[in-house]
Design a protein around this motif. Structure first.
Motif, mmCIF file in Angstrom:
data_model
loop_
_atom_site.group_PDB
_atom_site.id
_atom_site.type_symbol
_atom_site.label_atom_id
_atom_site.label_comp_id
_atom_site.label_asym_id
_atom_site.label_seq_id
_atom_site.Cartn_x
_atom_site.Cartn_y
_atom_site.Cartn_z
ATOM 1 N N ASN A 88 -27.720 -8.108 42.090
ATOM 2 C CA ASN A 88 -28.221 -7.562 43.356
ATOM 3 C C ASN A 88 -29.585 -8.153 43.706
ATOM 4 O O ASN A 88 -29.873 -8.439 44.874
ATOM 5 N N ILE A 89 -30.419 -8.344 42.680
ATOM 6 C CA ILE A 89 -31.733 -8.956 42.905
ATOM 7 C C ILE A 89 -31.570 -10.395 43.385
ATOM 8 O O ILE A 89 -32.280 -10.850 44.288
ATOM 9 N N GLY A 147 -39.839 -11.088 38.824
ATOM 10 C CA GLY A 147 -40.389 -10.403 37.659
ATOM 11 C C GLY A 147 -39.476 -9.298 37.162
ATOM 12 O O GLY A 147 -39.284 -9.131 35.952
ATOM 13 N N THR A 148 -38.899 -8.550 38.084
ATOM 14 C CA THR A 148 -37.988 -7.471 37.699
ATOM 15 C C THR A 148 -36.743 -8.026 37.015
ATOM 16 O O THR A 148 -36.276 -7.493 36.001
ATOM 17 N N SER A 149 -36.216 -9.117 37.553
ATOM 18 C CA SER A 149 -35.028 -9.739 36.969
ATOM 19 C C SER A 149 -35.299 -10.222 35.548
ATOM 20 O O SER A 149 -34.512 -9.977 34.626
ATOM 21 N N ARG A 150 -36.423 -10.884 35.356
ATOM 22 C CA ARG A 150 -36.762 -11.385 34.020
ATOM 23 C C ARG A 150 -37.066 -10.238 33.064
ATOM 24 O O ARG A 150 -36.731 -10.298 31.877
ATOM 25 N N ALA A 189 -33.818 -14.169 25.867
ATOM 26 C CA ALA A 189 -35.247 -14.480 25.972
ATOM 27 C C ALA A 189 -35.460 -15.815 26.674
ATOM 28 O O ALA A 189 -36.374 -15.961 27.494
ATOM 29 N N LEU A 190 -34.610 -16.794 26.371
ATOM 30 C CA LEU A 190 -34.706 -18.090 27.049
ATOM 31 C C LEU A 190 -34.400 -17.951 28.538
ATOM 32 O O LEU A 190 -34.997 -18.637 29.372
ATOM 33 N N SER A 191 -33.470 -17.067 28.862
ATOM 34 C CA SER A 191 -33.141 -16.835 30.272
ATOM 35 C C SER A 191 -34.318 -16.215 31.012
ATOM 36 O O SER A 191 -34.522 -16.470 32.206
ATOM 37 N N ALA A 192 -35.089 -15.390 30.293
ATOM 38 C CA ALA A 192 -36.258 -14.754 30.909
ATOM 39 C C ALA A 192 -37.452 -15.703 30.966
ATOM 40 O O ALA A 192 -38.351 -15.526 31.789
ATOM 41 N N TYR A 193 -37.452 -16.713 30.087
ATOM 42 C CA TYR A 193 -38.589 -17.632 30.001
ATOM 43 C C TYR A 193 -38.318 -18.859 30.873
ATOM 44 O O TYR A 193 -37.717 -19.836 30.444
ATOM 45 N N LYS A 194 -38.741 -18.774 32.113
ATOM 46 C CA LYS A 194 -38.536 -19.870 33.054
ATOM 47 C C LYS A 194 -39.868 -20.178 33.726
ATOM 48 O O LYS A 194 -40.208 -19.626 34.769
ATOM 49 N N VAL A 195 -40.630 -21.028 33.078
ATOM 50 C CA VAL A 195 -41.968 -21.349 33.572
ATOM 51 C C VAL A 195 -41.884 -22.064 34.916
ATOM 52 O O VAL A 195 -41.061 -22.956 35.113
#
Length: 205
Positions: A26-27, A167-170, A126-132
């Motif tokens: 949804n995001i 930010g919410t998605s990560r 964690a890799l999916s959340a870490y997207k510099v």
């Protein structure tokens, strides 16, 4: 009732991953459909550009904070995997559970698979959340002197909201990653308990 049980097990076993995946979808749709013109009547337009830029900086810091937490999770995960790899030989011919009964060996195999699943699942999340670098900020073109102030403010608001959604998605992915890491460590701990139990039983024989 069945949905409650599903949500309960999803929370305990997967850190509400299924629920969070639906939320992230949804995001993603909101991010894709968001446009600068949507903020033409936003109440925050009354703030000065400097005030909005402070809000933008806050949104960027939040995303950066999540990235740092994801990196910390990956570092902790690497240690956990190193510990787990050190214990993988316990089921071999010369392993600590080589002389254990079938119940202990089967239990050890089960917890090994559990640990592998959760530890690598935690790393993937964690890799999916870490997207510099995947953040939103006004470009030089957006800040051009020929751009009217209202349009510039709308662009800043657009970036603030996009960063909030990102930010919410990560954060959702990172939350599930923490649960996976916890469950993986429980699996490693259970494996250690079985080794100790096997040694105790062996010494009593």
């Amino acid at each position: 009732m069945s949905s409650r049980f599903f949500l309960f097990f999803d929370n305990i076993l997967f850190g509400s991953l299924v629920t969070l995946c639906f939320a992230n979808e949804n995001i993603r749709i909101k991010i894709a459909n968001c446009a600068v013109d949507q903020y033409e009547c936003d109440d925050r337009l009354r703030h000065s550009i400097k005030g909005l830029e402070k809000m933008l900086s806050t949104s960027l810091r939040r995303v950066e904070h999540i990235e740092n937490k994801a990196m910390g999770t990956l570092l902790g995960l690497s240690v956990a995997i190193a510990v787990f790899v050190a214990t993988t030989g316990i089921l071999g011919k010369n392993g600590l559970l080589a002389d254990a009964g079938p119940v202990l060996r089967n239990a050890a195999s089960f917890f090994s698979l559990v640990a592998i699943f959760y530890l690598f699942g935690s790393g993937f999340l964690a890799l999916s959340a870490y997207k510099v670098g995947q953040v939103y900020s006004p470009t030089l073109r957006d800040r051009s002197p020929i751009i009217e102030k209202k349009k510039e403010k709308m662009t800043i608001l657009f970036c603030i909201e996009q960063n909030r959604l990102v930010g919410t998605s990560r954060s959702n992915l990172l939350s599930a990653s923490f649960t996976f890491l916890r469950n993986g460590l429980v699996g490693v701990l259970a494996l250690g308990v079985l080794v100790v139990l096997s040694e105790v039983v062996h010494s009593m024989q």
